[in-house]
Write a protein that holds these residues in place. Structure first.
Motif, PDB file in Angstrom:
ATOM      1  N   UNK A  14      79.305  63.951  51.854  1.00 23.09           N
ATOM      2  CA  UNK A  14      78.147  63.838  50.965  1.00 23.09           C
ATOM      3  C   UNK A  14      78.565  63.231  49.629  1.00 23.09           C
ATOM      4  N   UNK A  15      79.667  63.701  49.068  1.00 22.13           N
ATOM      5  CA  UNK A  15      80.150  63.163  47.790  1.00 22.13           C
ATOM      6  C   UNK A  15      80.500  61.683  47.928  1.00 22.13           C
ATOM      7  N   UNK A  16      81.134  61.321  49.018  1.00 20.14           N
ATOM      8  CA  UNK A  16      81.477  59.917  49.238  1.00 20.14           C
ATOM      9  C   UNK A  16      80.227  59.060  49.384  1.00 20.14           C
ATOM     10  N   UNK A  17      79.223  59.587  50.036  1.00 18.89           N
ATOM     11  CA  UNK A  17      77.973  58.829  50.187  1.00 18.89           C
ATOM     12  C   UNK A  17      77.271  58.639  48.844  1.00 18.89           C
ATOM     13  N   UNK A  18      77.286  59.663  48.013  1.00 21.83           N
ATOM     14  CA  UNK A  18      76.701  59.519  46.670  1.00 21.83           C
ATOM     15  C   UNK A  18      77.441  58.431  45.909  1.00 21.83           C
ATOM     16  N   UNK A  19      78.771  58.471  45.953  1.00 20.86           N
ATOM     17  CA  UNK A  19      79.561  57.457  45.253  1.00 20.86           C
ATOM     18  C   UNK A  19      79.293  56.064  45.819  1.00 20.86           C
ATOM     19  N   UNK A  20      79.206  55.947  47.129  1.00 24.42           N
ATOM     20  CA  UNK A  20      78.955  54.659  47.757  1.00 24.42           C
ATOM     21  C   UNK A  20      77.602  54.109  47.323  1.00 24.42           C
ATOM     22  N   UNK A  21      76.603  54.965  47.294  1.00 23.18           N
ATOM     23  CA  UNK A  21      75.276  54.539  46.859  1.00 23.18           C
ATOM     24  C   UNK A  21      75.294  54.068  45.408  1.00 23.18           C
ATOM     25  N   UNK A  22      75.918  54.837  44.544  1.00 25.74           N
ATOM     26  CA  UNK A  22      76.012  54.444  43.135  1.00 25.74           C
ATOM     27  C   UNK A  22      76.776  53.133  42.983  1.00 25.74           C
ATOM     28  N   UNK A  23      77.839  52.969  43.755  1.00 24.88           N
ATOM     29  CA  UNK A  23      78.644  51.750  43.673  1.00 24.88           C
ATOM     30  C   UNK A  23      77.843  50.528  44.111  1.00 24.88           C
ATOM     31  N   UNK A  24      77.054  50.680  45.159  1.00 21.04           N
ATOM     32  CA  UNK A  24      76.305  49.550  45.704  1.00 21.04           C
ATOM     33  C   UNK A  24      75.042  49.225  44.922  1.00 21.04           C
ATOM     34  N   UNK A  25      74.408  50.250  44.363  1.00 23.97           N
ATOM     35  CA  UNK A  25      73.068  50.061  43.817  1.00 23.97           C
ATOM     36  C   UNK A  25      72.967  50.097  42.295  1.00 23.97           C
TER      37      UNK A  25
END
Length: 92
Positions: A14-25
Motif C-alpha cells: 500500500x505504501x509503495x502504491x501511494x508513492x508510485x501514484x504520487x511519483x507518476x501524478x
C-alpha cells in the motif's frame, strides 16, 4: 504468524502504491487531494479511510520522502528514487 506476515506485506504494498501514484501524478505544479489518492487506491483494490491515508502519508514523510502539502493538495517534490531507497521502504 502467516496472517501477520501477509498483513505486513499488504501494508508495504500500500505504501509503495501511494508513492508510485504520487511519483507518476504529481510535482510542484500538479497537486492532488487525499480523496484523489483514496479513489485511485480503491481502483487498485485497496480501501482505507482518510485518517489512515493521512497516517500513511505522514509515515512516508517521516521516513524521508519529500511529500509536501498545501491548500492545493499533496505533491511529491522530488519524483525520482534510487533502487536502494525503494528497497529500504520494502524491507522496513
Amino acid at each position: 504468524m502467516q496472517d501477520n506476515r501477509l498483513s505486513q506485506l499488504e501494508e508495504k504494498q500500500k505504501l509503495l502504491r501511494i508513492m508510485d501514484f504520487l511519483r507518476q501524478e504529481t510535482d510542484e505544479t500538479h497537486h492532488i487531494y487525499a480523496q484523489d489518492i483514496q479513489n485511485w487506491l480503491e481502483k487498485q483494490g485497496l480501501t482505507m479511510d482518510r485518517k489512515t491515508l493521512y497516517r500513511d502519508i505522514e509515515l512516508l514523510e517521516e521516513n524521508g520522502w519529500d511529500i509536501l502539502h498545501d491548500k492545493k493538495g499533496y505533491y511529491l517534490a522530488s519524483g525520482t528514487f534510487e533502487t536502494a531507497e525503494l528497497k529500504l521502504l520494502v524491507d522496513a
